[in-house]
Write an enzyme that holds these catalytic residues in place. Structure first.
Site, PDB file in Angstrom:
ATOM      1  N   LEU A 141      -5.391 -14.446  43.630  1.00  0.00           N
ATOM      2  CA  LEU A 141      -4.020 -15.132  43.530  1.00  0.00           C
ATOM      3  C   LEU A 141      -3.031 -14.612  44.157  1.00  0.00           C
ATOM      4  O   LEU A 141      -2.722 -13.445  43.854  1.00  0.00           O
ATOM      5  CB  LEU A 141      -4.057 -15.183  41.806  1.00  0.00           C
ATOM      6  CG  LEU A 141      -4.853 -15.805  41.034  1.00  0.00           C
ATOM      7  CD1 LEU A 141      -4.721 -15.519  39.597  1.00  0.00           C
ATOM      8  CD2 LEU A 141      -5.646 -16.982  41.281  1.00  0.00           C
ATOM      9  N   ALA A 142      -2.512 -15.219  45.004  1.00  0.00           N
ATOM     10  CA  ALA A 142      -1.323 -14.644  45.582  1.00  0.00           C
ATOM     11  C   ALA A 142      -0.127 -15.679  46.019  1.00  0.00           C
ATOM     12  O   ALA A 142       0.473 -15.808  47.116  1.00  0.00           O
ATOM     13  CB  ALA A 142      -1.718 -14.101  47.124  1.00  0.00           C
ATOM     14  N   ARG A 163      10.912 -10.109  42.470  1.00  0.00           N
ATOM     15  CA  ARG A 163      11.686  -8.602  42.294  1.00  0.00           C
ATOM     16  C   ARG A 163      11.707  -7.832  43.485  1.00  0.00           C
ATOM     17  O   ARG A 163      12.197  -6.777  43.594  1.00  0.00           O
ATOM     18  CB  ARG A 163      11.074  -7.766  41.244  1.00  0.00           C
ATOM     19  CG  ARG A 163      11.394  -8.330  39.777  1.00  0.00           C
ATOM     20  CD  ARG A 163      10.560  -7.886  38.541  1.00  0.00           C
ATOM     21  NE  ARG A 163       9.379  -8.763  38.747  1.00  0.00           N
ATOM     22  CZ  ARG A 163       8.393  -8.334  37.959  1.00  0.00           C
ATOM     23  NH1 ARG A 163       8.461  -7.253  37.065  1.00  0.00           N
ATOM     24  NH2 ARG A 163       7.134  -8.968  37.877  1.00  0.00           N
ATOM     25  N   GLY A 218      -0.602  -8.165  29.722  1.00  0.00           N
ATOM     26  CA  GLY A 218      -1.184  -9.006  28.531  1.00  0.00           C
ATOM     27  C   GLY A 218      -1.765  -7.694  27.732  1.00  0.00           C
ATOM     28  O   GLY A 218      -2.650  -6.919  28.426  1.00  0.00           O
ATOM     29  N   GLU A 221      -0.094 -12.322  25.923  1.00  0.00           N
ATOM     30  CA  GLU A 221       0.986 -11.842  27.041  1.00  0.00           C
ATOM     31  C   GLU A 221       2.051 -11.250  26.146  1.00  0.00           C
ATOM     32  O   GLU A 221       2.393 -11.456  25.051  1.00  0.00           O
ATOM     33  CB  GLU A 221       1.330 -13.132  27.667  1.00  0.00           C
ATOM     34  CG  GLU A 221       0.382 -13.849  28.612  1.00  0.00           C
ATOM     35  CD  GLU A 221      -0.175 -12.587  29.465  1.00  0.00           C
ATOM     36  OE1 GLU A 221       0.696 -12.156  30.345  1.00  0.00           O
ATOM     37  OE2 GLU A 221      -1.489 -12.339  29.709  1.00  0.00           O
ATOM     38  N   LYS A 256       4.674   6.425  79.952  1.00  0.00           N
ATOM     39  CA  LYS A 256       4.114   5.542  79.376  1.00  0.00           C
ATOM     40  C   LYS A 256       3.145   4.713  80.721  1.00  0.00           C
ATOM     41  O   LYS A 256       3.415   4.755  81.768  1.00  0.00           O
ATOM     42  CB  LYS A 256       5.194   4.336  79.313  1.00  0.00           C
ATOM     43  CG  LYS A 256       6.003   3.829  80.242  1.00  0.00           C
ATOM     44  CD  LYS A 256       5.950   2.459  80.262  1.00  0.00           C
ATOM     45  CE  LYS A 256       6.387   1.696  81.585  1.00  0.00           C
ATOM     46  NZ  LYS A 256       6.464   0.362  81.759  1.00  0.00           N
ATOM     47  N   SER A 301      10.359  20.590  91.222  1.00  0.00           N
ATOM     48  CA  SER A 301      11.307  20.353  90.370  1.00  0.00           C
ATOM     49  C   SER A 301      12.189  19.028  90.596  1.00  0.00           C
ATOM     50  O   SER A 301      12.650  19.085  91.982  1.00  0.00           O
ATOM     51  CB  SER A 301      11.966  21.473  89.806  1.00  0.00           C
ATOM     52  OG  SER A 301      11.043  22.328  89.210  1.00  0.00           O
ATOM     53  N   ALA A 304      11.873  20.564  95.887  1.00  0.00           N
ATOM     54  CA  ALA A 304      12.686  20.307  94.911  1.00  0.00           C
ATOM     55  C   ALA A 304      13.923  19.523  95.075  1.00  0.00           C
ATOM     56  O   ALA A 304      14.494  19.698  96.114  1.00  0.00           O
ATOM     57  CB  ALA A 304      12.996  21.690  94.197  1.00  0.00           C
TER      58      ALA A 304
HETATM   59  C1  UD1 Z   1      -0.843 -11.549  34.715  1.00  0.00           C
HETATM   60  C2  UD1 Z   1      -1.625 -11.662  33.207  1.00  0.00           C
HETATM   61  C3  UD1 Z   1      -1.404 -10.664  32.305  1.00  0.00           C
HETATM   62  C4  UD1 Z   1      -2.047  -9.290  33.045  1.00  0.00           C
HETATM   63  C5  UD1 Z   1      -1.226  -9.162  34.509  1.00  0.00           C
HETATM   64  C6  UD1 Z   1      -1.905  -7.776  35.272  1.00  0.00           C
HETATM   65  C7  UD1 Z   1      -1.789 -14.110  33.044  1.00  0.00           C
HETATM   66  C8  UD1 Z   1      -0.977 -15.189  32.037  1.00  0.00           C
HETATM   67  N1  UD1 Z   1      -1.050 -12.905  32.404  1.00  0.00           N
HETATM   68  O1  UD1 Z   1       0.437 -11.304  34.269  1.00  0.00           O
HETATM   69  O2  UD1 Z   1      -2.237 -10.612  31.251  1.00  0.00           O
HETATM   70  O3  UD1 Z   1      -1.762  -8.030  32.465  1.00  0.00           O
HETATM   71  O4  UD1 Z   1      -1.112 -10.251  35.385  1.00  0.00           O
HETATM   72  O5  UD1 Z   1      -0.937  -7.690  36.375  1.00  0.00           O
HETATM   73  O6  UD1 Z   1      -2.595 -14.120  33.572  1.00  0.00           O
HETATM   74  N2  UD1 Z   1      -0.054 -16.376  40.605  1.00  0.00           N
HETATM   75  C9  UD1 Z   1      -0.201 -17.650  41.454  1.00  0.00           C
HETATM   76  N3  UD1 Z   1       0.224 -18.828  41.089  1.00  0.00           N
HETATM   77  C10 UD1 Z   1       0.841 -18.928  39.923  1.00  0.00           C
HETATM   78  C11 UD1 Z   1       1.401 -17.617  39.118  1.00  0.00           C
HETATM   79  C12 UD1 Z   1       0.687 -16.579  39.492  1.00  0.00           C
HETATM   80  O7  UD1 Z   1      -1.012 -17.437  42.363  1.00  0.00           O
HETATM   81  O8  UD1 Z   1       1.404 -20.013  39.499  1.00  0.00           O
HETATM   82  C13 UD1 Z   1      -0.372 -15.050  41.296  1.00  0.00           C
HETATM   83  C14 UD1 Z   1       0.751 -14.166  41.348  1.00  0.00           C
HETATM   84  O9  UD1 Z   1       0.996 -14.293  42.824  1.00  0.00           O
HETATM   85  C15 UD1 Z   1       0.195 -12.843  41.020  1.00  0.00           C
HETATM   86  C16 UD1 Z   1      -1.062 -13.129  40.043  1.00  0.00           C
HETATM   87  O10 UD1 Z   1      -1.296 -14.532  40.047  1.00  0.00           O
HETATM   88  O11 UD1 Z   1      -0.538 -12.259  42.417  1.00  0.00           O
HETATM   89  C17 UD1 Z   1      -0.428 -12.705  38.713  1.00  0.00           C
HETATM   90  O12 UD1 Z   1       0.820 -13.517  38.337  1.00  0.00           O
HETATM   91  P1  UD1 Z   1       1.855 -12.950  37.618  1.00  0.00           P
HETATM   92  O13 UD1 Z   1       3.017 -13.888  37.477  1.00  0.00           O
HETATM   93  O14 UD1 Z   1       2.387 -11.506  38.454  1.00  0.00           O
HETATM   94  O15 UD1 Z   1       1.210 -12.462  36.348  1.00  0.00           O
HETATM   95  P2  UD1 Z   1       1.671 -11.275  35.218  1.00  0.00           P
HETATM   96  O16 UD1 Z   1       3.029 -11.925  34.514  1.00  0.00           O
HETATM   97  O17 UD1 Z   1       1.801 -10.111  35.901  1.00  0.00           O
END
Ligand code: UD1
Ligand code: CA
Length: 478
Positions: free
Chosen positions: A8-9, A15, A141, A156, A352, A406, A424
């Site tokens: 998930l990214a 922040r 969480g 959460e 280089k 030199s 030189a």
């Molecule tokens: C989440 C967990 C929490 C856990 C924590 C660990 C949930 C609801 N909560 O909270 O229990 O302790 O991670 O770090 O899952 N992302 C998406 N799409 C979205 C939302 C998030 O791709 O719509 C990705 C973010 O980029 C991130 C990851 O999911 O890499 C976690 O999301 P984030 O919003 O950071 O969750 P936390 O509030 O940290």
């Protein structure tokens, strides 16, 4: 080992306060996403899906470079971790295991992931959550275990009661699911929480209600589960990885005198019996062979350092340093420099795109650009390879056993034959035949009494007058 890996990214990474998507920030020679994919590697997942959103184009093109087999899945709106997984598994069929992790958790080691998978399989669980005892659990969480020790649910922070907030065991954001159970649970998620999002964590309760067995599996080292959300956590993660990388090399027989001031990328290879002195940065694809001594205060980026070479107080990029070669102090080696065995690039020398042959030396204050230097040649102090005519770069060839005097200017293109010398201070614009002495400078003339005429009464005049008197007296005495 596992069937589907989902990273998930898509998050905004607000922040970080950065133009760069969060998962593309780098520590220890890899992006955050790169670290996650690297640790996934050992699990050999059949497919890797990366959910991208914020900074989509950049993340996708980075992904194409580092993990061409990974599939980017676009999440247009960020409706929570559950929503992200929903999009990732849409249309995917599998009867295997799905591993889910976050792109901002760069410290997870391959061995921890392997142990997690092994524990999940051994317990025959429907789903498992990797947990950690966190000294400061705020923001995470919380893990609610049942009397049997199994996982009841994840609450959460924003939805937690005061009592639940006192729980130190947290959800690391790493999960294993039986794919069918995940797929079913994801379709049943609701937005009835403080953020109005689809929480992946709610899948746990749904699976339990359907008779599934869900485990909370503790990761002993909580630092592995740390997420990076701001630049302070980025620096903390960098320091943890720095120590981990240094420890790996020290266990392997590398001397690192001051690990705290030595930054070695995870991607670097170092043989046993290399010594690294304080204040070094050893980066990228650098490889260092046994017996080499690096530092203090040296940066090596994408360099190959061969056995027994010494590199002191220098900055080197894209260079190869031969066995027993000597570099520094204060040497700048740029891309395409190849120093052969037993050669030397000394103080205040910049090189280089050049080859320096076996045993050849560039000991002091020189610039060598676009050149080929043969074996056993010496380049005198303050020599400049004049490679640039303002429009084009030209090459210089220096033969074997050459002595460049030199302060020679070698105006390229020019060839200095084997065994030749230059006087030189010469400006060499024409080729020099083998064995010749090239003199390319005006003959010296002395204008006697010039200081008396033009600088009368100055300190120079007084000193010169005194010197003349002394000589006269000495002559008179004889
Ligand atoms: C989440 C967990 C929490 C856990 C924590 C660990 C949930 C609801 N909560 O909270 O229990 O302790 O991670 O770090 O899952 N992302 C998406 N799409 C979205 C939302 C998030 O791709 O719509 C990705 C973010 O980029 C991130 C990851 O999911 O890499 C976690 O999301 P984030 O919003 O950071 O969750 P936390 O509030 O940290
Ligand atoms: Ca997070």
């Amino acid at each position: 080992m596992i069937d589907q890996a989902i990273v998930l990214a898509a998050g905004e990474g607000t922040r970080m306060k950065s133009q760069t998507p969060k998962v593309l920030h780098s520590i220890a020679g890899r992006t955050l996403l790169g670290h996650v994919l690297n640790s996934l590697d050992s699990l050999n997942p059949k497919s890797i899906r990366v959910v991208v959103g914020s900074g989509r184009e950049e993340v996708e093109s980075h992904l194409a470079q580092i993990a061409p087999d990974a599939i980017a899945v676009f999440q247009a709106e960020r409706n929570g971790t559950g929503h992200a997984v929903q999009i990732a598994i849409d249309g995917v069929k599998s009867n295997g295991l799905a591993l889910i992790l976050a792109g901002d958790t760069p410290m997870l080691s391959a061995s921890t992931l392997q142990e997690f998978v092994a524990a999940h399989r051994a317990g025959k669980f429907t789903a498992s959550v990797m947990t950690a005892e966190h000294p400061d659990p705020s923001g995470y969480g919380r893990i609610i275990r049942g009397d049997d020790g199994l996982l009841l649910k994840i609450v959460e922070e924003r939805d937690a009661t005061d009592d639940q907030k006192l729980i130190f065991e947290v959800n690391s954001g790493v999960y294993l699911f039986d794919f069918a159970a995940l797929s079913n649970a994801i379709s049943k998620l609701k937005r009835d929480n403080a953020q109005g999002e689809l929480y992946l964590t709610d899948a746990i309760q749904i699976i339990r209600e359907n008779g599934g067995k869900v485990a909370a599996i503790l990761c002993e080292d909580f630092t592995e589960t740390l997420g990076v959300n701001d630049r302070i956590q980025l620096a903390e993660a960098a320091a943890i990885l720095r120590d981990r990388v240094a420890e790996r090399h020290m266990r392997n027989g590398v001397t690192i005198l001051d690990p705290g001031s030595t930054w070695i990328d995870d991607t670097v290879a170092i043989a046993p019996d290399v010594t690294i002195l304080p204040g070094c940065a050893i980066l990228g694809s650098t490889a260092i062979a046994s017996g080499a001594v690096i530092g203090p205060r040296t940066t090596l980026q994408d360099c190959a350092v061969n056995s027994g070479a010494v590199v002191r107080e220098s900055n080197c990029t894209g260079s190869e340093i031969g066995a027993n070669a000597n570099v520094g102090p204060f040497t700048f080696l740029r891309a395409g420099t190849v120093l052969a065995n037993d050669s030397k690039a000394g103080a205040f020398v910049e090189i280089k795109n050049s080859q320096v042959g076996t045993g050849s030396k560039v000991p002091h204050l020189s610039y060598v650009g676009d050149a080929e230097i043969g074996v056993d040649s010496n380049i005198g102090a303050a020599t400049v390879f004049v490679n640039y005519d303002g429009i084009n770069k030209h090459r210089t060839v220096v033969g074997d056993a050459v002595r460049i005097g030199s302060d020679t200017m070698l105006v390229a293109p020019v060839v200095i034959g084997d065994g030749a010398y230059t006087a030189a201070g010469s400006v060499i614009t024409d080729d020099v035949p083998a064995g010749a002495m090239a003199v390319g400078r005006a003959k010296q003339r002395n204008i006697l009494g010039w200081v008396r005429l033009k600088r009368s009464g100055t300190g120079s005049d007084i000193a010169a007058t005194k010197a003349t008197e002394n000589t006269t007296t000495e002559t008179e005495q004889k």
